[in-house]
Design a protein around this motif. Structure first.
Motif, PDB file in Angstrom:
ATOM      1  N   SER A  70      47.543  53.127  35.881  1.00 19.67           N
ATOM      2  CA  SER A  70      47.492  52.564  37.237  1.00 19.67           C
ATOM      3  C   SER A  70      48.751  51.752  37.474  1.00 19.67           C
ATOM      4  O   SER A  70      49.401  51.274  36.534  1.00 19.67           O
ATOM      5  CB  SER A  70      46.247  51.693  37.431  1.00 19.67           C
ATOM      6  OG  SER A  70      46.330  50.509  36.663  1.00 19.67           O
TER       7      SER A  70
ATOM      8  N   ALA B 252      47.971  52.853  43.049  1.00 12.28           N
ATOM      9  CA  ALA B 252      47.593  54.194  42.603  1.00 12.28           C
ATOM     10  C   ALA B 252      47.086  54.100  41.171  1.00 12.28           C
ATOM     11  O   ALA B 252      47.574  53.282  40.379  1.00 12.28           O
ATOM     12  CB  ALA B 252      48.769  55.164  42.693  1.00 12.28           C
TER      13      ALA B 252
ATOM     14  N   PHE C 205      45.799  61.016  40.822  1.00  6.64           N
ATOM     15  CA  PHE C 205      45.799  59.591  41.134  1.00  6.64           C
ATOM     16  C   PHE C 205      45.104  59.295  42.460  1.00  6.64           C
ATOM     17  O   PHE C 205      45.352  59.948  43.481  1.00  6.64           O
ATOM     18  CB  PHE C 205      47.231  59.053  41.162  1.00  6.64           C
ATOM     19  CG  PHE C 205      47.837  58.900  39.807  1.00  6.64           C
ATOM     20  CD1 PHE C 205      47.582  57.777  39.046  1.00  6.64           C
ATOM     21  CD2 PHE C 205      48.659  59.904  39.286  1.00  6.64           C
ATOM     22  CE1 PHE C 205      48.134  57.636  37.791  1.00  6.64           C
ATOM     23  CE2 PHE C 205      49.210  59.767  38.029  1.00  6.64           C
ATOM     24  CZ  PHE C 205      48.949  58.634  37.276  1.00  6.64           C
TER      25      PHE C 205
ATOM     26  N   LYS D 210      44.831  56.761  45.502  1.00  6.70           N
ATOM     27  CA  LYS D 210      45.844  55.911  46.123  1.00  6.70           C
ATOM     28  C   LYS D 210      45.207  55.048  47.198  1.00  6.70           C
ATOM     29  O   LYS D 210      44.233  55.450  47.856  1.00  6.70           O
ATOM     30  CB  LYS D 210      46.971  56.749  46.720  1.00  6.70           C
ATOM     31  CG  LYS D 210      47.626  57.720  45.743  1.00  6.70           C
ATOM     32  CD  LYS D 210      48.633  58.584  46.442  1.00  6.70           C
ATOM     33  CE  LYS D 210      49.178  59.647  45.507  1.00  6.70           C
ATOM     34  NZ  LYS D 210      48.150  60.647  45.133  1.00  6.70           N
TER      35      LYS D 210
END
Length: 614
Positions: free
Chosen positions: A539, A560, A572, A574
């Motif tokens: 992250s 993200a 990911f 977001k």
């Protein structure tokens, strides 16, 4: 009314008073509120020093009368000359003019046109150190770093800085009788020259003598482990400050006083007297020999037998939270302490106790034995954990180092019935933190790395190695803006991830992770769509803050992150948003409105958190 009668005198006094009051009302020009002072011909730092020295430019609460302004104005030439002298200008040319207020103004105007004239240059410079301290590295450094030089303009602050540097170098090295036998600046204004004599006599060096403690709480031998010097070392005032700070940072004492009277110094020969006399024959048969040693006495009053701590807060990740703690700092005479803490929130209910023993360098090293009972939520799973452990906690220049071993029993349900895990795992955690201000950081960095692992061959139901790295950085962009960066990387290496309990797995989402998503909602799920944690975590966050008024500001951010059981499956999540910032006395207050860019149960999420940026 008869002339000279009492009634005539009374009427006269009243009339005069009325006329005077009327005059004050009708003639406001008798007082002036301000003087506008203009200075031309010189720049800073000369102009700033001149302005500060001018009485006519000074601040005043009450209005000045014209006579006051004229009197202060007449002082200006002398004050200007005195203000220029520290910078080496003794023959300035000054033109001045004072203008009274016009009919539509209440402000006087004073104008000074200054030419500082030729600089006064140093034609003779005698800087020297005499005595046994002459060869000290600190003294040599002070001599070589002086900005005074023959042929250069005389600047009084450079003389003062050199004088202070020489004295402090000698005094801090134990030459407590150091004094200047010569310290003079001789200026000849007629030919703009200056001669300087600055000679320091170091005198004899002093050394630390025995250290005694005036207290009845702890063993004196234990307390001597806090002393950063030994008898016979050169006297150093900074070492006494270090001793004061080391004892103050403990919870043992409520008041500490350190005395090191120079007048009680006694002579102690460094070697046997006959050998000392052989090496250093006294100049006079009656002259005392040996080192001058200053005794040190530490007076300390014990603190209370127990201390209590209560804390409360709220965060969108945890909901309301409450902390209760008690500490017993005086278990025995060797500095042992006992503490216990209760933490309550919607996601965590933990009771932990610890027994601390100072070891090694007692100012920064301790051994702690811990016992923990915890009921905690991890994603959609609730675990009950019972654990004991031992930790060696050591501070270093930029943070802390912790070597630990833990034994834990954990009860949980991943959707396939109740399970129990037993783990015995050693680990090592190192942290680094450096910031200009921990509560309101303009520039700083913090890093943390935790590595630990368990083996089924050593009393554990799972074999794995886990590593978790976190990093935070705050970078100043302008005087009112900054960039806040955050990242976390985690990985678990194991041959059977199903046996790894929830407390060891990774989750993402929430105010400290990926904003816009619920707390710990980013993770692999089970057949019931419950978040149960994963093997790999990545992250990151980038945020820009603008403080538009003092410590109040706004923020814009992009986050993200993802948690998966296979790196190839990373996709990911977001989130973007804006927020409000306030640098409160207890840390940064953050109120964020975040929008998830990927699938989420809500299109907007409000996150609130409080605490330091690092």
């Amino acid at each position: 009314m008869k002339y000279g009668s009492p009634r005539w005198y009374a009427a006269t006094v009243i009339g005069i008073t009325v006329i005077g009051v009327t005059g004050m009302v009708l003639v406001p020009r008798a007082l002036a509120d301000d003087v506008d002072v203009k200075i031309k011909g010189i720049g800073d730092p000369l102009e700033s020093n001149v302005r500060k020295s001018l009485s006519v430019a000074g601040k005043h609460k009450q209005p000045w009368s014209p006579d006051q302004i004229k009197r202060l104005y007449r002082l200006a030439p002398k004050e200007i000359k005195q203000a220029l002298q520290p910078y080496g200008y003794f023959n300035p040319r000054i033109s001045e003019r004072l203008k009274q207020p016009g009919s539509d103004s209440k402000t006087w105007k004073a104008k000074f046109d200054i030419k500082h004239g030729p600089p006064t240059k140093i034609t003779k410079l005698n800087i020297d150190v005499r005595g046994p301290g002459r060869g000290l590295d600190a003294v040599k450094k002070a001599l070589h770093s002086t900005q005074l030089a023959q042929g250069k303009r005389l600047i009084e602050s450079q003389y003062s800085d050199t004088k202070s540097a020489l004295y402090n170098a000698a005094y801090n090295a134990g030459y407590l009788d150091a004094k200047f036998s010569q310290s003079a600046i001789r200026v000849n204004p007629k030919n703009n020259t200056a001669e300087i004599d600055l000679v320091l006599d170091t005198g004899e060096r002093y050394y630390f003598g025995p250290v005694t403690f005036d207290q009845h709480l702890l063993n004196d031998k234990f307390l001597h482990r806090y002393v950063p010097f030994k008898p016979g070392q050169p006297y150093d005032a900074e070492q006494l400050i270090n001793l004061q700070l080391a004892l103050s940072n403990t919870d043992y004492f409520s008041q500490i006083e350190i005395q090191a009277p120079r007048d009680q110094a006694t002579r102690t020969p460094a070697l046997h007297r006959w050998f000392y006399d052989l090496l250093y024959p006294p100049r006079h048969p009656l002259e005392p020999i040996g080192e001058l040693r200053v005794p040190v006495t530490v007076k300390a009053k014990p603190s209370k037998g127990q201390s209590y701590k209560i804390s409360a807060g709220y965060g969108t990740d945890t909901g309301p939270r409450l902390g209760l703690g008690v500490k017993f700092p005086h278990i025995n005479r060797y500095g042992h302490q006992f503490r216990t803490n209760l933490r309550l929130s919607q996601v965590q209910r933990t009771l932990q106790s610890a027994y601390d023993i100072p070891i090694g360098d007692v100012t920064k090293d301790k051994l702690s034995f811990t016992a923990t009972i915890s009921n905690q939520d991890f994603g959609d799973i609730t675990s009950t954990i019972y654990g004991v452990g031992a930790t060696r906690d050591t501070s270093w220049a930029l943070g802390r180092k912790r070597a630990y071993v833990k034994f834990e029993r954990e009860n949980y349900n991943l959707g396939h019935g109740n399970r129990q895990s037993t783990l015995l795992y050693p680990g090592y955690k190192i942290t680094l933190k450096k910031a200009d201000n921990l509560m309101f950081t303009r520039k700083g960095v913090s890093l943390s790395l935790d590595v630990h692992g368990a083996s089924s061959a050593l009393l554990s139901t799972a074999s794995f190695v886990s590593a978790d790295f976190t990093g935070h950085a705050v970078l100043p962009m302008t005087s009112t803006t900054r960039l806040v960066l955050r990242t976390e990387l985690g990985a678990i290496e194991t041959n059977n991830f199903n046996n790894v309990p929830p407390s060891q797995r990774f989750f993402a989402g929430g105010s400290g992770s990926v904003r816009g998503y619920a707390y710990q909602s980013i993770s692999p799920t089970n057949s019931k769509n419950h978040d149960i944690g994963g093997r790999y975590l990545a992250s990151g966050s980038i945020e820009g803050d603008w403080f538009f008024y003092k410590k109040f500001g706004v923020a814009a951010f992009f986050d993200a992150g993802d948690v998966e059981n296979s790196i190839s499956n990373f996709s990911f999540r977001k989130g973007v948003g804006i927020g409000f910032r306030w640098g409160s006395p207890v840390g940064m207050v953050r109120l964020d409105v975040a929008h998830p860019l990927n699938h989420s149960s809500s299109s907007v999420r409000v996150d609130f958190s409080l605490g330091p940026d690092l």
